[in-house]
Scaffold this motif. Structure first.
Motif, PDB file in Angstrom:
ATOM      1  N   ARG A 162       0.839  -1.203   0.000  1.00  0.00           N
ATOM      2  CA  ARG A 162       0.000   0.000   0.000  1.00  0.00           C
ATOM      3  C   ARG A 162       0.872   1.251   0.000  1.00  0.00           C
ATOM      4  O   ARG A 162       1.825   1.371   0.760  1.00  0.00           O
ATOM      5  N   VAL A 163       0.542   2.149  -0.920  1.00  0.00           N
ATOM      6  CA  VAL A 163       1.200   3.451  -0.991  1.00  0.00           C
ATOM      7  C   VAL A 163       0.129   4.524  -0.992  1.00  0.00           C
ATOM      8  O   VAL A 163      -1.047   4.255  -1.243  1.00  0.00           O
ATOM      9  N   GLU A 164       0.545   5.733  -0.726  1.00  0.00           N
ATOM     10  CA  GLU A 164      -0.381   6.862  -0.714  1.00  0.00           C
ATOM     11  C   GLU A 164       0.127   7.912  -1.694  1.00  0.00           C
ATOM     12  O   GLU A 164       1.279   8.343  -1.610  1.00  0.00           O
ATOM     13  N   LEU A 165      -0.718   8.276  -2.656  1.00  0.00           N
ATOM     14  CA  LEU A 165      -0.363   9.276  -3.653  1.00  0.00           C
ATOM     15  C   LEU A 165      -1.256  10.495  -3.490  1.00  0.00           C
ATOM     16  O   LEU A 165      -2.341  10.426  -2.905  1.00  0.00           O
ATOM     17  N   GLU A 166      -0.801  11.596  -4.065  1.00  0.00           N
ATOM     18  CA  GLU A 166      -1.512  12.869  -3.920  1.00  0.00           C
ATOM     19  C   GLU A 166      -2.163  13.250  -5.245  1.00  0.00           C
ATOM     20  O   GLU A 166      -1.556  13.130  -6.308  1.00  0.00           O
ATOM     21  N   ARG A 167      -3.424  13.719  -5.155  1.00  0.00           N
ATOM     22  CA  ARG A 167      -4.139  14.218  -6.325  1.00  0.00           C
ATOM     23  C   ARG A 167      -4.399  15.711  -6.158  1.00  0.00           C
ATOM     24  O   ARG A 167      -4.687  16.160  -5.046  1.00  0.00           O
ATOM     25  N   PRO A 168      -4.345  16.489  -7.242  1.00  0.00           N
ATOM     26  CA  PRO A 168      -4.558  17.941  -7.118  1.00  0.00           C
ATOM     27  C   PRO A 168      -5.963  18.316  -6.679  1.00  0.00           C
ATOM     28  O   PRO A 168      -6.148  19.367  -6.052  1.00  0.00           O
ATOM     29  N   ASN A 169      -6.944  17.484  -6.967  1.00  0.00           N
ATOM     30  CA  ASN A 169      -8.328  17.811  -6.619  1.00  0.00           C
ATOM     31  C   ASN A 169      -8.882  16.898  -5.528  1.00  0.00           C
ATOM     32  O   ASN A 169      -9.529  17.354  -4.587  1.00  0.00           O
ATOM     33  N   GLY A 170      -8.633  15.613  -5.658  1.00  0.00           N
ATOM     34  CA  GLY A 170      -9.194  14.645  -4.724  1.00  0.00           C
ATOM     35  C   GLY A 170      -8.370  14.418  -3.473  1.00  0.00           C
ATOM     36  O   GLY A 170      -8.794  13.684  -2.578  1.00  0.00           O
ATOM     37  N   GLY A 171      -7.182  15.015  -3.400  1.00  0.00           N
ATOM     38  CA  GLY A 171      -6.338  14.829  -2.231  1.00  0.00           C
ATOM     39  C   GLY A 171      -5.642  13.479  -2.220  1.00  0.00           C
ATOM     40  O   GLY A 171      -5.459  12.826  -3.249  1.00  0.00           O
ATOM     41  N   LYS A 172      -5.276  13.015  -1.043  1.00  0.00           N
ATOM     42  CA  LYS A 172      -4.531  11.768  -0.910  1.00  0.00           C
ATOM     43  C   LYS A 172      -5.419  10.563  -1.229  1.00  0.00           C
ATOM     44  O   LYS A 172      -6.607  10.556  -0.928  1.00  0.00           O
ATOM     45  N   ILE A 173      -4.798   9.557  -1.825  1.00  0.00           N
ATOM     46  CA  ILE A 173      -5.505   8.318  -2.134  1.00  0.00           C
ATOM     47  C   ILE A 173      -4.544   7.156  -1.927  1.00  0.00           C
ATOM     48  O   ILE A 173      -3.359   7.248  -2.265  1.00  0.00           O
ATOM     49  N   SER A 174      -5.042   6.079  -1.343  1.00  0.00           N
ATOM     50  CA  SER A 174      -4.202   4.908  -1.087  1.00  0.00           C
ATOM     51  C   SER A 174      -4.540   3.798  -2.067  1.00  0.00           C
ATOM     52  O   SER A 174      -5.640   3.753  -2.637  1.00  0.00           O
ATOM     53  N   GLY A 175      -3.597   2.899  -2.228  1.00  0.00           N
ATOM     54  CA  GLY A 175      -3.822   1.768  -3.112  1.00  0.00           C
ATOM     55  C   GLY A 175      -2.560   0.945  -3.242  1.00  0.00           C
ATOM     56  O   GLY A 175      -1.542   1.211  -2.593  1.00  0.00           O
TER      57      GLY A 175
END
Length: 568
Positions: A229-242
């Motif tokens: 599992r890693v956490e990435l950043e989105r400009p609109n939706g914020g952080k997301i894991s997967g």
């Protein structure tokens, strides 16, 4: 420029005339809120519908520049407007006579969000490109019905689909921001040294092999194993894991019907963005990822397959291997080498569509058939070299051979559509049950040889036509007198891609195939022209039926042209 009243009068005057008289309406017409441009008029009611455009000035369309202020946002807005135009046009279209009479249609879209030329946005406004089946009874013009279509239906379609006040502002924002977020996730893969990311909560199963929409009733949402599992950043939706799949060699295994191939298909489609609600909006993959499979019967033109196959019977060369009817193993070897020639950095392989003798040769078979009598070096002995020497990662679905445990960097088991990392267990099993298998791959991966296509072997002419090219669905191109079968090229996902690929082959042949440039150089130049000048560089008049394709699928089409000949 004439106005809409003059078009109205012209169409009424044509009523009852011969169909070819429609040719006289070509041109531009000013309507109160837009300009209608008739670029091409069909020759009869059974021919391809007439090509038209509407141009709506920004003052009328009223879309805020923030909705198309970046390349990803602009593509997303154009995609949304194409979908809306198509939806409204379907409500206005009706059968109004013979053949295609009464049809009003724009490019048909699936689940992917691709750059297209169906709707464009520039400094002046919004342009939509569509087709109209001009109505007739037999071959006599139905002028009043044509007037209703062009002077009444089209203004209503423009009003309901190309003007911001008439649309759902929240839907537009969601669509645009979702695509921008997907693009940002894909760009972040490089800095994290990942080749793919599958978000927690993603819906990967599809309704059927013929329906790419998400499975609704019994779909299980994806959940990443903690170790990946890693956490990435989105400009609109914020952080997301997967689940992040790192570079290197990844093995996906599990029992039948537990989701191995479903996961791999989602990864393969992750090179494209997806529409909101698809379930795979946050499944992204390195854009240079290519799905590889065996492809019995395809033609091969001068491909160097020596890393995998050599010393064929009858002293046939594999350094410049050509055949009209490839076997499973030779086709899979060629597919890999051609993908590498085109610049692939990630390969996807599913054992269900792979040649068994190309994938693995176990210890017992090695004992019975010695290496000097076996021309095939199996993929298991090359996959590590491929990463070490060429920097090319591989993701394999494997359910029948544990020999790959030894070469994999990580092993993911799918259980009831959920992943679990089992790398440690797999490595322990490999140590506990040593197979004694001998490596047959040599010290290095081998040479990737760029080829130079001979221009005379790429001929789009047929009879009196200097160019006769047609794309059918997503899997076949009629190119001059040849048929190019692309059914096994799984990352062509849209009919508009295939039409653009067919046109790009003609363009590349005419402009860049000079008997000196290699295939990679030709791909570079053709793709650069399209990115700089748009799809209109591929056609003689404005069309709206082209969609973004990748260099790998253009190369695949060229490589499957049976008349292709090459030199080095």
């Amino acid at each position: 420029m004439l106005n809409h009243n003059e078009l109205y009068a012209r169409l009424l005057d044509l009523d009852g005339g011969g169909y070819k008289a429609y040719k006289g309406i070509r041109g531009s017409y000013q309507f109160p809120n837009f300009v209608l441009i008739i670029d091409r008029v069909q020759g009869d009611p059974f021919a391809a519908p007439s090509s038209m455009r509407v141009r709506v000035p920004h003052a009328v369309a009223q879309f805020s520049s923030q909705l198309y202020g970046s390349p990803s946002r602009e593509i997303a807005l154009r995609d949304y407007l194409t979908r809306q135009f198509g939806s409204v046009a379907r409500t206005k279209s009706s059968h109004r006579g013979t053949g295609k009479s009464g049809k009003i249609a724009i490019a048909s879209l699936g689940q992917t969000v691709l750059a297209r030329n169906s709707v464009l946005i520039d400094g002046e406004g919004v342009e939509a490109r569509f087709v109209v089946g001009l109505p007739a009874r037999g071959r006599r013009i139905l002028g009043r019905q044509a007037m209703e279509m062009l002077c009444e239906d089209i203004p209503e379609i423009v009003e309901e689909s190309l003007r911001y006040p008439a649309l759902n502002a929240d839907e537009i924002q969601q669509h645009v921001e979702g695509v921008e977020d997907s693009e940002a996730l894909r760009q972040s893969l490089v800095e994290r040294k990942l080749v793919a990311f599958i978000a927690d909560g993603a819906i990967l199963p599809r309704r059927s092999g013929a329906d790419d929409r998400p499975l609704e009733d019994c779909a299980i949402a994806f959940c990443s194993p903690p170790s990946l599992r890693v956490e990435l950043e989105r400009p609109n939706g914020g952080k997301i894991s997967g689940m992040g799949i790192p570079e290197g060699i990844t093995l996906i295994l599990g029992g039948g019907y537990h989701g191995k191939s479903t996961l791999l298909r989602a990864i393969a489609r992750g090179v494209y963005n997806h529409a909101w609600g698809d379930g795979r909006e946050a499944v992204v993959t390195d854009p240079s990822t290519v799905k590889i499979r065996a492809e019995d019967g395809r033609s091969i033109a001068g491909t160097n397959i020596t890393p995998f196959i050599n010393h064929l019977p009858q002293n046939r060369s594999t350094q410049r291997f050509s055949t009209e009817n490839a076997s499973g193993s030779t086709s899979q070897a060629a597919n890999i080498m051609e993908a590498l020639e085109a610049g692939a950095s990630v390969l996807l392989v599913d054992e269900d569509t792979a040649a068994t003798n190309f994938t693995i040769r176990d210890r017992r078979m090695q004992e019975l058939i010695s290496k000097d009598k076996e021309p095939i070096t199996p993929f298991i002995d090359k996959v590590r070299q491929l990463y070490r020497d060429c920097g090319v990662s591989t993701i394999l679905v494997m359910g029948g051979s544990g020999d790959y445990f030894e070469v994999a960097d990580r092993v993911i088991a799918m259980e009831n559509y959920q992943p679990r990392e089992v790398t440690a267990e797999a490595k322990e099993i490999a140590r506990k049950y040593a197979t004694g298998r001998l490596s047959e791959g040599g010290e290095e991966f081998g040479e990737i040889t760029p080829r130079v296509p001979l221009p005379e072997s790429v001929d789009p002419s047929r009879g009196r036509h200097s160019v006769k090219v047609k794309a059918r669905d997503r899997d076949e191109v009629f190119f001059g007198t040849q048929e190019i079968d692309l059914a096994a090229v799984e990352q062509i996902v849209d009919a508009g891609q295939l039409r653009a690929i067919a046109a790009a082959l003609v363009y590349a042949k005419g402009k860049y195939m000079d008997g000196k440039r290699t295939i990679p150089e030709i791909l570079d130049r053709a793709i650069a022209d399209i990115e700089e000048e748009g799809f209109d560089v591929l056609s003689d008049f404005p069309q709206g039926n082209f969609a973004q394709f990748r260099r790998f699928e253009l190369a695949a089409a060229l490589n499957r042209l049976r008349s292709l000949r090459v030199k080095f």
